[in-house]
Enzyme design. Structure first.
Site, PDB file in Angstrom:
ATOM      1  CG  ASP A  37      -1.930  -1.065   1.221  1.00  0.00           C
ATOM      2  OD1 ASP A  37      -1.927  -1.841   0.239  1.00  0.00           O
ATOM      3  OD2 ASP A  37      -2.709  -1.151   2.187  1.00  0.00           O
ATOM      4  CE1 TYR A  38       5.864   5.151   2.554  1.00  0.00           C
ATOM      5  CE2 TYR A  38       7.307   3.708   1.281  1.00  0.00           C
ATOM      6  CZ  TYR A  38       7.082   4.911   1.928  1.00  0.00           C
ATOM      7  OH  TYR A  38       8.055   5.862   1.960  1.00  0.00           O
ATOM      8  CG  LEU A  87     -33.154 -11.109 -14.979  1.00  0.00           C
ATOM      9  CD1 LEU A  87     -32.182 -11.609 -13.926  1.00  0.00           C
ATOM     10  CD2 LEU A  87     -32.853 -11.764 -16.324  1.00  0.00           C
ATOM     11  CD  GLU A 116     -24.111 -14.928 -15.805  1.00  0.00           C
ATOM     12  OE1 GLU A 116     -24.414 -13.836 -15.277  1.00  0.00           O
ATOM     13  OE2 GLU A 116     -23.955 -15.070 -17.030  1.00  0.00           O
ATOM     14  CE  LYS A 118     -32.432 -11.625  -9.906  1.00  0.00           C
ATOM     15  NZ  LYS A 118     -32.596 -10.499  -8.993  1.00  0.00           N
ATOM     16  CG  ASP A 120     -29.988  -8.720  -3.079  1.00  0.00           C
ATOM     17  OD1 ASP A 120     -30.606  -8.025  -3.898  1.00  0.00           O
ATOM     18  OD2 ASP A 120     -30.451  -9.059  -1.977  1.00  0.00           O
ATOM     19  CE1 TYR A 227     -26.380  -8.272 -15.956  1.00  0.00           C
ATOM     20  CE2 TYR A 227     -25.633  -7.982 -13.702  1.00  0.00           C
ATOM     21  CZ  TYR A 227     -26.506  -7.664 -14.723  1.00  0.00           C
ATOM     22  OH  TYR A 227     -27.481  -6.735 -14.528  1.00  0.00           O
ATOM     23  CE  LYS A 314     -35.572 -12.382  -7.354  1.00  0.00           C
ATOM     24  NZ  LYS A 314     -36.547 -11.367  -7.091  1.00  0.00           N
ATOM     25  CB  CYS A 408     -37.240   6.937  27.673  1.00  0.00           C
ATOM     26  SG  CYS A 408     -35.585   6.235  27.586  1.00  0.00           S
ATOM     27  CB  CYS A 411     -34.349   8.435  31.182  1.00  0.00           C
ATOM     28  SG  CYS A 411     -35.077   9.140  29.701  1.00  0.00           S
ATOM     29  CB  CYS A 426     -35.425   8.912  24.645  1.00  0.00           C
ATOM     30  SG  CYS A 426     -35.055   9.728  26.205  1.00  0.00           S
ATOM     31  CB  CYS A 432     -31.590   9.383  28.114  1.00  0.00           C
ATOM     32  SG  CYS A 432     -32.183   7.751  27.723  1.00  0.00           S
TER      33      CYS A 432
HETATM   34  P1  AMP Z   1     -35.176  -8.047 -10.870  1.00  0.00           P
HETATM   35  O1  AMP Z   1     -34.631  -6.786 -10.241  1.00  0.00           O
HETATM   36  O2  AMP Z   1     -35.699  -9.030  -9.894  1.00  0.00           O
HETATM   37  O3  AMP Z   1     -36.061  -7.765 -12.044  1.00  0.00           O
HETATM   38  O4  AMP Z   1     -33.901  -8.786 -11.460  1.00  0.00           O
HETATM   39  C1  AMP Z   1     -33.185  -8.240 -12.495  1.00  0.00           C
HETATM   40  C2  AMP Z   1     -31.908  -7.688 -11.984  1.00  0.00           C
HETATM   41  O5  AMP Z   1     -31.067  -8.709 -11.488  1.00  0.00           O
HETATM   42  C3  AMP Z   1     -31.109  -7.064 -13.061  1.00  0.00           C
HETATM   43  O6  AMP Z   1     -31.458  -5.735 -13.253  1.00  0.00           O
HETATM   44  C4  AMP Z   1     -29.706  -7.180 -12.582  1.00  0.00           C
HETATM   45  O7  AMP Z   1     -29.292  -5.965 -12.033  1.00  0.00           O
HETATM   46  C5  AMP Z   1     -29.755  -8.197 -11.467  1.00  0.00           C
HETATM   47  N1  AMP Z   1     -28.754  -9.242 -11.628  1.00  0.00           N
HETATM   48  C6  AMP Z   1     -27.930  -9.673 -10.645  1.00  0.00           C
HETATM   49  N2  AMP Z   1     -27.110 -10.623 -11.066  1.00  0.00           N
HETATM   50  C7  AMP Z   1     -27.365 -10.830 -12.369  1.00  0.00           C
HETATM   51  C8  AMP Z   1     -26.811 -11.683 -13.351  1.00  0.00           C
HETATM   52  N3  AMP Z   1     -25.838 -12.553 -13.081  1.00  0.00           N
HETATM   53  N4  AMP Z   1     -27.325 -11.601 -14.596  1.00  0.00           N
HETATM   54  C9  AMP Z   1     -28.326 -10.737 -14.883  1.00  0.00           C
HETATM   55  N5  AMP Z   1     -28.877  -9.900 -13.995  1.00  0.00           N
HETATM   56  C10 AMP Z   1     -28.418  -9.938 -12.730  1.00  0.00           C
HETATM   57 ZN    ZN Z   2     -34.387   8.129  27.705  1.00  0.00          ZN
END
Ligand code: AMP
Ligand code: ZN
Length: 674
Positions: A37-38, A87, A116, A118, A120, A227, A314, A408, A411, A426, A432
């Site tokens: 890092d340095y 999707l 793949e 998914k 979040d 992706y 899902k 509360c 207190c 509160c 408190c």
């Molecule tokens: P939804 O929001 O439930 O309609 O799901 C679609 C969203 O899933 C997309 O807009 C992507 O942002 C997300 N997503 C996450 N991983 C993937 C992946 N491997 N391929 C395609 N979409 C993905």
């Molecule tokens: Zn309080």
């Protein structure tokens, strides 16, 4: 290494940028840094210097621009070159077999699948032109989204310059996420600074993208996982190739994706990740299965909302049924009240769950919660699980409904609820106990006043027993008052008092941070201390003057003005000042070499000295950045021994093998080393 001689300034700048981008990629995308890092920081500062001296070579995609700084008041709405579809979702094997049957009606050749994860987070579309990041746009309604390029530039795993097969414009799609560990440390920081914690990584990631101050975004631990490539002017035949190309261009493309030649293999992938998803460094909410051949994808096309060639599967949120035993209320440092459900312990996603968060009064009302209810708890993105529903058919007729408290629990002050806010507070900020305790905890923390020997429990005990009501009271504590406390011996009491006394040496910027003013974190405190020099000048500063300081925005300025408008706060500062705390920046704030000589060492001073008083000797140690502690332990570096040193102390030092210094030897130590 770059050969610098004979290079023009422009060439040097370009070479440094390329080299830094390479190391950035190794660190943030591959997780395999090859320099420290340095070294990285040193290279970055050379580039910064060169760029500063030669502004004509400014480039928004230079590695120096990663720190952010630009403020965007309103994000511009822009049209996507290629629509961002959603999707379709599936939840079972049958759903997937149905999908496969629909595909084979339109495609009459064998199909393979790319499976793949998914991710979040928040979807993002990045546009590159001439191999340079042009813009980053949120999904929005799929046709147009918000342009958040300045914020995207601060995300280190997003390459600003890519090695694309063509210089023509293309889009790359992905998800901005926050890793679980990044999320946890961000919340840690917020807790320390007395700020509200974030609820889950997904919302924090998408919220961060919409922050106006990109320097703030730069501090959030965001990552971008890719992706898909859209609108490429070169040949891509399969989804698998697409992922490989994206990876080769320098994007972060997780390695978990797998090819499947039939539904059985797809299902095996799903089953595997349903169990192992908790081991990933980030959260996923399912998997995405895509027809691998892009030719087949084209045949299949799109419905109004989603591609026919892809399907999300899902995962079922993991849930369990249990009994609500009680509801307790926690008071946070800022006074926010959080109701927490106490449950009959139940197994959920591999952990035993005893509590669930209820968020606020609205939530309790919406669930129509009664004591003794049979409830369904679910583990989503949140750290603690939540109650999603109540089995009302199992409720006893005489069950009592859960009503939100009005006072509360700590207190007994009547709670308030600000208009438009879901949270109860509160308002008894000054009296408190958990609010006082929280502020004291912050005050003594390492990055603030750095007072040793005071744990969380001791603080709340002292607050509960009325020993202290405020962190300023710490400076009035005497050893005799502390000894009666649970688990507090004479030694630890002495250490504590000594620790408090030592803390008056902390420089102004640390004191300012320690005050716990909302939004005034460590760096902000440093900048304020540097800009204004004294607390009195800071207090008199106008809003414009405050905002004129680097990194200080409207929010911080307002918070400072509110703080100083409160007389109690000012009274507290005056007390601290009277006890000797620093409210002015010293000129030699950056310690000279000699004054740091004892840094990291701790000393016990004992006995009577010839040339100097005991207090003077202690001051000398602290002036050289050493630490003075009250009693000898294994961690003591030296004992400075004068005449009439107690025999038990001497024995202890000998037993632990702590070196003893005479007065003379101590003077030599600081003289020789200086
Ligand atoms: P939804 O929001 O439930 O309609 O799901 C679609 C969203 O899933 C997309 O807009 C992507 O942002 C997300 N997503 C996450 N991983 C993937 C992946 N491997 N391929 C395609 N979409 C993905
Ligand atoms: Zn309080």
């Amino acid at each position: 290494m770059i050969i610098f001689v004979l290079m023009s300034v422009e060439e040097k700048i370009k070479a440094l940028r390329a080299e830094l981008a390479l190391h950035n990629h190794r660190y943030y995308v591959l997780d395999e840094p090859v320099i420290s890092d340095y070294e990285f920081d040193r290279m970055l500062s050379s580039l910064q210097e060169l760029e500063l001296a030669n502004p004509e070579y400014f480039d928004p995609n230079s590695p120096t621009q990663r720190v952010g700084g630009g403020v965007t008041k309103n994000f511009e709405t822009v049209r996507h070159d290629h629509r961002m579809y959603s999707l379709d979702n599936s939840y079972s094997k049958e759903d997937l077999l149905d999908w496969q049957a629909r595909i084979y009606k339109l495609v009459h050749e064998p199909i393979t699948y790319m499976c793949e994860l998914k991710y979040d987070g928040a979807s993002i579309s990045l546009t590159y032109e001439n191999g340079q990041l042009l813009r980053g746009v949120t999904r929005g309604d799929g046709l147009q989204g918000d342009e958040v390029t300045a914020n995207i530039r601060t995300i280190k795993s997003v390459p600003l310059v890519v090695n694309a097969p063509s210089m023509e414009r293309f889009d790359i799609r992905g998800e901005i996420i926050m890793t679980k560990s990044g999320f946890a440390s961000l919340n840690d920081q917020r807790r320390q600074q007395g700020e509200e914690e974030f609820k889950n990584p997904r919302n924090t990631a998408s919220g961060s993208l919409k922050l106006q101050d990109s320097a703030e975004v730069a501090k959030r631990p965001l990552t971008c996982l890719l992706y898909s490539i859209q609108g490429a002017s070169w040949v891509i035949e399969t989804q698998q190739q697409m992922l490989e190309q994206a990876r080769d261009m320098g994007f972060k493309v997780p390695n978990e994706a797998r090819m499947a030649s039939n539904m059985e293999e797809v299902l095996a992938f799903i089953d595997y990740w349903d169990i192992h998803r908790h081991e990933l460094p980030y959260e996923i909410d399912g998997v995405v299965i895509k027809v691998n051949e892009l030719g087949h994808q084209q045949t299949l096309g799109y419905t109004a909302k989603a591609p026919r060639w892809a399907m999300a599967y899902k995962f079922k949120a993991e849930e369990a049924t249990t009994i609500l035993k009680n509801v307790v209320y926690q008071v946070g440092r800022t006074g926010a009240i959080t109701p927490v459900a106490e449950l009959e312990p139940v197994d959920l996603a591999g952990t035993v769950v005893k509590r669930a968060s209820l968020h606020n009064a609205d939530q309790i009302e919406k669930l129509d919660l009664h004591f003794g209810d049979t409830v369904v708890v679910e583990k989503g993105g949140e750290i603690i699980p939540k109650i999603t529903s109540v089995k009302t058919n199992l409720r006893r007729d005489d069950a009592v409904s859960v009503g939100f408290i009005e006072r509360c629990p700590e207190c007994d002050t009547a709670l308030v609820r600000l208009e438009g806010e879901a949270q109860h507070y509160c308002p008894n900020e000054q009296n408190c106990p958990p609010q006082i305790g929280g502020r004291i905890q912050h005050f003594i923390s390492r990055k603030a006043m750095d007072i040793d020997g005071l744990g969380e429990e001791t603080v709340s005990l002292m607050v509960k027993q009325g020993l202290i009501k405020d962190f300023a009271d710490l400076y009035t504590l005497a050893v005799d008052q502390l000894i009666p406390l649970e688990r507090m011996g004479e030694k630890s009491a002495q250490n504590l008092v000594q620790g408090v006394q030592n803390s008056i040496r902390q420089p102004f910027h640390k004191v300012l941070f320690a005050l716990g003013i909302r939004h005034v974190g460590e760096t902000v405190a440093q900048k304020l201390a540097k800009a204004f020099g004294t607390i009195d000048r800071l207090r008199m500063a106008t809003e414009e003057e405050l905002i004129g300081v680097e990194d200080i925005g409207q929010k911080i300025a307002q918070s400072l003005m509110d703080y100083f408008a409160n007389e109690q706060n000012w009274y507290r500062i005056e007390r601290l000042r009277a006890y000797g705390c620093q409210f002015e920046s010293k000129e030699e704030e950056t310690p000279s070499k000699s004054s740091e000589i004892l840094s990291g060492l701790s000393f016990v001073v004992s006995g009577v000295f010839e040339q100097i008083s005991r207090e003077e000797l202690k001051a000398l140690i602290m002036a050289h950045s050493g630490k003075v502690v009250g009693s000898i332990s294994g961690k003591t570096s030296y004992v400075v021994a004068g005449d009439q040193m107690g025999p038990s102390k001497r024995q202890k030092a000998e037993k632990l093998g702590i070196p003893m210094l005479s007065e003379e030897e101590f003077f030599n130590m600081i003289a020789v080393k200086s």
